[in-house]
Scaffold this motif. Sequence first.
Motif, PDB file in Angstrom:
ATOM      1  N   ALA A  77      -3.454  -7.607  -4.036  1.00  0.00           N
ATOM      2  CA  ALA A  77      -4.521  -6.610  -4.044  1.00  0.00           C
ATOM      3  C   ALA A  77      -5.817  -7.198  -3.497  1.00  0.00           C
ATOM      4  O   ALA A  77      -6.555  -6.537  -2.747  1.00  0.00           O
ATOM      5  CB  ALA A  77      -4.724  -6.066  -5.453  1.00  0.00           C
ATOM      6  N   LEU A 134      -0.258  -2.464  -8.165  1.00  0.00           N
ATOM      7  CA  LEU A 134      -1.254  -3.361  -7.596  1.00  0.00           C
ATOM      8  C   LEU A 134      -2.389  -3.675  -8.562  1.00  0.00           C
ATOM      9  O   LEU A 134      -3.146  -4.624  -8.343  1.00  0.00           O
ATOM     10  CB  LEU A 134      -1.817  -2.764  -6.299  1.00  0.00           C
ATOM     11  CG  LEU A 134      -0.835  -2.672  -5.123  1.00  0.00           C
ATOM     12  CD1 LEU A 134      -1.501  -2.032  -3.919  1.00  0.00           C
ATOM     13  CD2 LEU A 134      -0.287  -4.050  -4.766  1.00  0.00           C
ATOM     14  N   GLY A 135      -2.521  -2.889  -9.622  1.00  0.00           N
ATOM     15  CA  GLY A 135      -3.539  -3.167 -10.617  1.00  0.00           C
ATOM     16  C   GLY A 135      -3.111  -4.188 -11.645  1.00  0.00           C
ATOM     17  O   GLY A 135      -3.938  -4.652 -12.446  1.00  0.00           O
ATOM     18  N   ARG A 148      -7.950  -5.954  -0.168  1.00  0.00           N
ATOM     19  CA  ARG A 148      -9.380  -5.609  -0.173  1.00  0.00           C
ATOM     20  C   ARG A 148     -10.115  -6.366   0.930  1.00  0.00           C
ATOM     21  O   ARG A 148     -10.951  -5.796   1.642  1.00  0.00           O
ATOM     22  CB  ARG A 148      -9.999  -5.942  -1.528  1.00  0.00           C
ATOM     23  CG  ARG A 148      -9.549  -5.047  -2.660  1.00  0.00           C
ATOM     24  CD  ARG A 148     -10.381  -5.276  -3.919  1.00  0.00           C
ATOM     25  NE  ARG A 148      -9.790  -4.581  -5.054  1.00  0.00           N
ATOM     26  CZ  ARG A 148      -8.968  -5.129  -5.922  1.00  0.00           C
ATOM     27  NH1 ARG A 148      -8.625  -6.414  -5.795  1.00  0.00           N
ATOM     28  NH2 ARG A 148      -8.469  -4.427  -6.918  1.00  0.00           N
ATOM     29  N   LEU A 188      -5.855   2.198  -1.323  1.00  0.00           N
ATOM     30  CA  LEU A 188      -5.987   1.026  -2.187  1.00  0.00           C
ATOM     31  C   LEU A 188      -6.794   1.366  -3.441  1.00  0.00           C
ATOM     32  O   LEU A 188      -6.450   0.909  -4.534  1.00  0.00           O
ATOM     33  CB  LEU A 188      -6.656  -0.114  -1.423  1.00  0.00           C
ATOM     34  CG  LEU A 188      -6.821  -1.426  -2.199  1.00  0.00           C
ATOM     35  CD1 LEU A 188      -5.460  -1.961  -2.669  1.00  0.00           C
ATOM     36  CD2 LEU A 188      -7.542  -2.474  -1.374  1.00  0.00           C
ATOM     37  N   LEU A 232       0.831  -1.203   0.000  1.00  0.00           N
ATOM     38  CA  LEU A 232       0.000   0.000   0.000  1.00  0.00           C
ATOM     39  C   LEU A 232       0.865   1.252   0.000  1.00  0.00           C
ATOM     40  O   LEU A 232       0.389   2.337  -0.349  1.00  0.00           O
ATOM     41  CB  LEU A 232      -0.926   0.011   1.226  1.00  0.00           C
ATOM     42  CG  LEU A 232      -2.111  -0.945   1.212  1.00  0.00           C
ATOM     43  CD1 LEU A 232      -2.778  -0.967   2.585  1.00  0.00           C
ATOM     44  CD2 LEU A 232      -3.120  -0.533   0.137  1.00  0.00           C
ATOM     45  N   ARG A 273      -4.607   2.991  -5.920  1.00  0.00           N
ATOM     46  CA  ARG A 273      -3.541   2.146  -6.468  1.00  0.00           C
ATOM     47  C   ARG A 273      -4.044   1.099  -7.433  1.00  0.00           C
ATOM     48  O   ARG A 273      -3.277   0.509  -8.182  1.00  0.00           O
ATOM     49  CB  ARG A 273      -2.805   1.462  -5.313  1.00  0.00           C
ATOM     50  CG  ARG A 273      -2.159   2.440  -4.310  1.00  0.00           C
ATOM     51  CD  ARG A 273      -0.959   3.122  -4.930  1.00  0.00           C
ATOM     52  NE  ARG A 273      -0.057   2.135  -5.480  1.00  0.00           N
ATOM     53  CZ  ARG A 273       0.716   1.331  -4.728  1.00  0.00           C
ATOM     54  NH1 ARG A 273       0.698   1.428  -3.406  1.00  0.00           N
ATOM     55  NH2 ARG A 273       1.512   0.451  -5.298  1.00  0.00           N
ATOM     56  N   THR A 274      -5.337   0.804  -7.391  1.00  0.00           N
ATOM     57  CA  THR A 274      -5.880  -0.247  -8.248  1.00  0.00           C
ATOM     58  C   THR A 274      -6.916   0.295  -9.211  1.00  0.00           C
ATOM     59  O   THR A 274      -7.466  -0.445  -9.992  1.00  0.00           O
ATOM     60  CB  THR A 274      -6.511  -1.375  -7.382  1.00  0.00           C
ATOM     61  OG1 THR A 274      -7.510  -0.814  -6.522  1.00  0.00           O
ATOM     62  CG2 THR A 274      -5.460  -2.056  -6.548  1.00  0.00           C
TER      63      THR A 274
END
Length: 228
Positions: free
Chosen positions: A198, A189-190, A202, A224, A183, A227-228
Amino acid sequence: MELDEPTPYEEDWLDVLDELRNSPAVDVLNEAREDIDVTAEDTAFDDLAEWEGIEIGAELRSAYIRFAQLGSQWRTVEPYPYLTGEFQLTPLPLAVHEDAPEFPSSLYSDEQRDMATGFRVIDASPFTGTGSFVALRLQPGVENPEVWYSDHRTNTLWPMNLDYRAYMDALRLTKGVFDWQHLFTEAPLGDEEFAGAAADLRVMLDVFVEIFPDHDYSDLKARLRERT
């Protein structure tokens, strides 16, 4: 206060262990709750400055714990989604005098291994033995050292965009869920490579709101999403 009595900051960390131990949603597999090491004191930073010319700033000196070891390995239980985590902290005054971790030349560049000579491990996962760890990077002239995450799954060293004190604050929230450190790195992270990490993050942020309601996870959720 006696030297071997916990400070309010150290009591906060004992509360982290108690939160995990007392939660009906969590099974604690292993725990390290050792006594305070009275040799973990500020004079270690003075020695570091005298012997190696590395000064540690006063703000960091107020944010460390003195337990010889403190950590937990845990997992969630049904009906909650499966999560695992682990952390084990080394007192900062002791960590700064430890040897740097070794990095095999077959996996890391000469430049990375040279940089890592300044690493001092502050958090690791010895119970599961994943090989991942978090280290401070000690450098002359840097009072607030960089924090780096060594991710065993990608054999990559990731700088984290927080300092030691902020790392400790975030760790109290995440309880050491594996890969929470991403994070605060630039890991994509995507991307498919980090899809598992990831997904776990979540789950962490959805479940922790319920099982640890006294904590605010809104900032981590926003991070998060970004980042995604």
